[in-house]
Design an enzyme around this catalytic site. Structure first.
Site, PDB file in Angstrom:
ATOM      1  N   GLU A  75       2.198  26.863 -32.667  1.00  0.00           N
ATOM      2  CA  GLU A  75       2.376  27.790 -31.549  1.00  0.00           C
ATOM      3  C   GLU A  75       1.458  29.007 -31.689  1.00  0.00           C
ATOM      4  O   GLU A  75       1.382  29.611 -32.758  1.00  0.00           O
ATOM      5  CB  GLU A  75       3.836  28.227 -31.497  1.00  0.00           C
ATOM      6  N   HIS A  76       0.766  29.304 -30.573  1.00  0.00           N
ATOM      7  CA  HIS A  76      -0.186  30.422 -30.496  1.00  0.00           C
ATOM      8  C   HIS A  76      -1.393  30.198 -31.409  1.00  0.00           C
ATOM      9  O   HIS A  76      -2.139  31.134 -31.691  1.00  0.00           O
ATOM     10  CB  HIS A  76       0.498  31.766 -30.797  1.00  0.00           C
TER      11      HIS A  76
ATOM     12  N   SER B  31       4.294  22.962  -0.532  1.00  0.00           N
ATOM     13  CA  SER B  31       5.159  22.810  -1.696  1.00  0.00           C
ATOM     14  C   SER B  31       6.515  22.313  -1.219  1.00  0.00           C
ATOM     15  O   SER B  31       7.215  23.016  -0.486  1.00  0.00           O
ATOM     16  CB  SER B  31       5.336  24.149  -2.427  1.00  0.00           C
TER      17      SER B  31
ATOM     18  N   GLY C 159       8.912  28.342 -16.057  1.00  0.00           N
ATOM     19  CA  GLY C 159       9.241  29.423 -16.991  1.00  0.00           C
ATOM     20  C   GLY C 159      10.025  28.959 -18.201  1.00  0.00           C
ATOM     21  O   GLY C 159      10.608  29.767 -18.917  1.00  0.00           O
ATOM     22  N   ALA C 160      10.035  27.650 -18.469  1.00  0.00           N
ATOM     23  CA  ALA C 160      10.811  27.108 -19.585  1.00  0.00           C
ATOM     24  C   ALA C 160       9.944  26.835 -20.808  1.00  0.00           C
ATOM     25  O   ALA C 160      10.413  26.284 -21.793  1.00  0.00           O
ATOM     26  CB  ALA C 160      11.518  25.824 -19.157  1.00  0.00           C
TER      27      ALA C 160
ATOM     28  N   SER D  40       5.054  24.170 -19.585  1.00  0.00           N
ATOM     29  CA  SER D  40       3.749  24.063 -18.913  1.00  0.00           C
ATOM     30  C   SER D  40       3.806  23.533 -17.493  1.00  0.00           C
ATOM     31  O   SER D  40       3.050  22.636 -17.114  1.00  0.00           O
ATOM     32  CB  SER D  40       2.791  23.191 -19.722  1.00  0.00           C
TER      33      SER D  40
ATOM     34  N   GLU E 209      -6.425  28.674 -14.752  1.00  0.00           N
ATOM     35  CA  GLU E 209      -5.356  29.520 -15.314  1.00  0.00           C
ATOM     36  C   GLU E 209      -5.918  30.872 -15.785  1.00  0.00           C
ATOM     37  O   GLU E 209      -5.347  31.919 -15.504  1.00  0.00           O
ATOM     38  CB  GLU E 209      -4.724  28.771 -16.500  1.00  0.00           C
TER      39      GLU E 209
ATOM     40  N   ASP F 156      -2.119  23.439 -23.239  1.00  0.00           N
ATOM     41  CA  ASP F 156      -1.267  22.867 -22.191  1.00  0.00           C
ATOM     42  C   ASP F 156      -2.050  21.915 -21.288  1.00  0.00           C
ATOM     43  O   ASP F 156      -1.583  20.816 -20.965  1.00  0.00           O
ATOM     44  CB  ASP F 156      -0.652  23.985 -21.337  1.00  0.00           C
TER      45      ASP F 156
END
Ligand code: GLA
Length: 386
Positions: free
Chosen positions: A35-36, A69, A122-123, A126, A160, A172
């Site tokens: 992660e990161h 959408s 927002g979970a 991605s 992005e 992602d």
């Protein structure tokens, strides 16, 4: 009705019944570990989810982009010539792909697009990369662009970073584009070399059966996450300046103590996370290849502790989910994704999954957190035409 049928119906309403669209699907992802590390030229190990963005699309003769959408019941229209970087809402993640392709010199015209996605927003799974990668895949086919998978992922990332303005790494979009069924994707974010590692969690099945990864969505959605993400990235860049290295990838595990001694106390733990996390990814690949799930679990839990104590990107509900899963006997557990909420993964025996889900739900209710949502992860294929 499947999501493919849903977007086809929405496309027919948008563009007419004889518009003959194709359907493209691009998945969300879970990062198993790493992660990161992606924006530090390090290592990551994500896999693709069954949850995906579904897109029905057809080319247009003019320069109009029309998007609907299904989830939001909203419609958006613009022209290719009017595209300029913005973060005005959901449609930026689609329109921005046209911009990124054209900036890179590819010839794309207008299109009619209908989108539906079951990747939770927002979970930390991605949802935005899934949309971008679905649009890239669609435009490549509709406009006959011969672009290799990693280049497609990079173009989705340009959307992005440069169009929407979120300073994320490549993980992602690479996961959503390159992952394959039943495999995790090991990626070296410096060389962009990849290896598909079989995710056979049942190979190590003992007398009590196989293992699986339970995803626990804490339903915590942190509104300040964007700023926190940028500040972690800035800390890494500052550390590189002080240490005189191009990226934190260049700090080895053995060189870590010397590096930490040169850094201000606010930054040193951030560097410790990145350097130790890179090593954990390499170790996790080895564990996965060798079917050593006990070791994989321990690495996941160590990764969580590092994110909590050194990188400081967890929060109470994800920490509680990890602790509860471990107390119920999971081999390992960790938050996945950018942080400050979102999902936790627990690696556990199949016959323990229900008890873990129940225990987390109970714990969350007692502590007044949101009701969590759980599901068992399956490693799916990357972006493709249906
Ligand atoms: C987000 C970003 C990725 C990566 C992760 C953290 O998902 O989009 O590029 O940095 O956070 O690992």
């Amino acid at each position: 009705m499947s999501l493919d049928d849903v977007v086809l119906a929405a496309h027919a309403t948008l563009a007419g019944a004889d518009s003959a669209p194709g359907v493209w699907v691009a998945p969300g992802r879970i990062n198993l570990i790493g992660e990161h590390t992606d924006y530090n030229d390090g290592f990551v190990l994500p896999f693709a989810l069954p949850q995906a963005a579904h897109l029905a699309a057809s080319a247009r003769e003019d320069d109009q982009i029309r998007i609907v959408s299904v989830d939001l019941k909203e419609r958006f229209e613009t022209r290719l010539t009017d595209l300029a970087p913005n973060n005005d809402g959901w449609h930026s993640y689609l329109a921005g792909v046209f911009w990124a392709l054209r900036e890179a010199g590819y010839q794309v015209g207008g299109a009619d697009l209908a989108l539906a996605s079951d990747v939770p927003i927002g979970a930390g799974l991605s949802s935005s990369a899934a949309i971008e990668c679905a649009v890239v895949a669609a435009l490549c086919d509709l406009y006959h662009l011969d672009i290799a998978p990693m280049e497609r992922a990079k173009l989705a990332r340009v959307t992005e970073n440069a169009y929407v303005g979120a300073p994320t790494g490549l993980m992602d979009q690479a996961a959503s584009t390159l992952c394959t069924l039943d495999h995790a994707l090991f990626m070296d974010c410096r060389t962009l070399a990849v290896e598909q590692i079989p995710m056979d969690l049942n190979a190590a099945a003992g007398p009590n059966g196989g293992y699986a990864i339970l995803v626990i969505d804490t339903m915590t959605r942190h509104s300040h996450a964007d700023g926190e993400y940028g500040s972690r990235r800035a800390a890494c860049e500052e550390a590189c300046r002080i240490l005189g290295v191009p990226a934190l990838r260049d700090v080895s595990a053995t060189g870590l103590p010397a590096a930490l001694a040169q850094l201000p106390t606010a930054i040193a733990p951030r560097v410790r996370h990145i350097v130790t996390e890179n090593q954990r990814v390499l170790d996790a690949c080895e564990a996965l290849r060798g079917g050593d799930l006990t070791r994989l679990g321990a690495l996941m839990t160590a990764s969580h502790a590092s994110m909590r104590d050194d990188y400081e990107i967890t929060e109470v509900s994800v920490d509680a989910a990890v602790e509860t899963a471990l107390a119920q006997g999971a081999l390992g557990a960790r938050m996945t994704g950018g942080g400050f909420g979102g999902c936790v993964l627990a690696l556990a025996r199949l016959d323990q999954l229900a008890a873990i889900a129940e225990a987390v739900t109970r714990e969350f209710a007692e502590r007044g957190f949101h009701t969590p949502v759980t599901f068992v992860a399956r490693a799916e294929s990357g972006a493709h035409r249906v």
